[in-house]
Design an enzyme around this catalytic site. Sequence first.
Site, mmCIF file in Angstrom:
data_model
loop_
_atom_site.group_PDB
_atom_site.id
_atom_site.type_symbol
_atom_site.label_atom_id
_atom_site.label_comp_id
_atom_site.label_asym_id
_atom_site.label_seq_id
_atom_site.Cartn_x
_atom_site.Cartn_y
_atom_site.Cartn_z
ATOM 1 N N GLU A 29 48.150 51.284 30.744
ATOM 2 C CA GLU A 29 48.598 50.005 31.289
ATOM 3 C C GLU A 29 49.627 50.252 32.376
ATOM 4 O O GLU A 29 50.088 51.376 32.586
ATOM 5 C CB GLU A 29 49.152 49.099 30.182
ATOM 6 C CG GLU A 29 48.085 48.597 29.228
ATOM 7 C CD GLU A 29 48.567 47.495 28.311
ATOM 8 O OE1 GLU A 29 49.725 47.072 28.451
ATOM 9 O OE2 GLU A 29 47.784 47.059 27.463
ATOM 10 N N ARG A 48 60.172 44.107 30.948
ATOM 11 C CA ARG A 48 59.574 44.835 29.823
ATOM 12 C C ARG A 48 58.400 45.682 30.278
ATOM 13 O O ARG A 48 57.515 45.224 30.989
ATOM 14 C CB ARG A 48 59.092 43.843 28.759
ATOM 15 C CG ARG A 48 58.342 44.491 27.608
ATOM 16 C CD ARG A 48 57.935 43.483 26.573
ATOM 17 N NE ARG A 48 56.967 42.522 27.072
ATOM 18 C CZ ARG A 48 55.646 42.718 27.097
ATOM 19 N NH1 ARG A 48 55.138 43.867 26.685
ATOM 20 N NH2 ARG A 48 54.837 41.768 27.528
#
Length: 518
Positions: free
Chosen positions: A112, A365
């Site tokens: 990711e 994040r």
Amino acid sequence: MKYSNVIIIGSGIAALQLARKLRDDLNVMIITKSSQLNSNSYLAQGGIAAAIGMNDHPEKHFIDTLEAGRYHNHPGVVRALTEAAPNLISDLVHHGCVFDKDEYGELALGMEGAHSEKRIIHGGGDATGKTIIDFMVAQNNNIKTIENVYVFELLLDSAGERCIGVKGKMPDGKIETYFADHIVLATGGCGQLYRYTSNAEPVIGDGIALAYQAGAEISDMEFIQFHPTLLYVNGKTRGLISEAVRGEGGRLVTEEGKLIMEHVHPLADLAPRHIVSQTIYDYLKRGKQIFLDISNVKYFSKRFPTIASNCKNNGIDLKKNKIPVVPGSHFLMGGIKTDLFGRSSLKGLYAIGEVACTGVHGANRLASNSLLEGLFFGQMLAEHLNKQSKEKINFDVFSRKKATVQKNLPSIQDIQHLMMERVGIVRSQEGLLRQKQWLKSFSIENVDLAELPHENISQVFMLITASLITDAALERTESRGGHFRQDYPCENDHLWLRKEINLKGDGAREQIEATAVT
């Protein structure tokens, strides 16, 4: 008097991890304002980040987390999290949680955005949250769970120094009071403050508003992560398109096929989320719709069954390989300020999961660190509470002077629209000041929520949390991570590196007399 050792408000991964790790002799109660499965955790698609690959190491995970967080993180907390991650995954597997495996029978690892290695563990393809929550709910069958109770007030002891309980409103309007030695907020973030969001319907920032009203310290509220890719159909967002799709080869393009991230960042489509979101936003402001091109994603419907089903249900022809997307509110990096064990600044009150600001995420994040955060801090708080001996607690309640709420509260839709426009992906002093003035026009201080229906309670909580975000965004005169100011477009390490903006509520401490619990 209804009493427990531990009351947990919320039913996501942090709450359930805490419950499964607490001692068996503790009386534990979970209270949720909706159904147990209606949470962001249950909707989570991407997976859990953990450095378990052959070429990976927790130190690499640590560095990636700091980079994504623009070095606003607390390094010690980040290191503790990344070092614990492999064991947290092993614990779940050992107890029977089933994750996806590769052709060799090992845990399948995905890539990711902003990760330097493949380290994303997933379950059910793109149903990782559902996989873990279903597993934990089955494990926690000895925990008392009360659904559809809207907690609207935290109760303090007669000295106003310790949280000792909560008040909740039942669906029929009846008020219930619950007391405990330890009160834990695990209510999630505040995504539903915005018009476009990936968050579950109940996630409005109520836990943060509750803590602020009780006098707890709130930190870093300006840092909101906007996920770059929400499915966008007929002017509305229809669910999340996981970043894992781009990890498997998806690319962001214009209708003409132009690659929009190619010269923006070295990681292109896998750049940190704030960069991708701001790039898409720029195109949208110019009237250009952006699409996620999935032509390079092998076996898309098999790898991402939940996303494929959602697209088909919303009329998207996947054979065309283009999914229309917009950025939307996804995750709050700020929240109730806590330490490594989830302790807030108010004795007896704890916060874990997205409602807490631990310093682990910094200004943005890192993808798939959210489920990991819930697992880690749920376990850390459990270890802390398991060591606590029984102490004598004063259960006389601190009386609060209440005011009547004004009747002309804005609609939830108006709040969401103006937050998106003025305190959204791109901010400016002008827009923030307009929003601050608008929010201040509503009298919501110390209102008597007990007399209000559920929707009005939500409106008050949303206004409180929106004000905290707006005030913090005004104060931080730089751009960092999820906070982007047009008028201050660059990071300013000299003035702002690791400088927190802390806000402390004191409404609960302004009151005058104590009344005994009967």
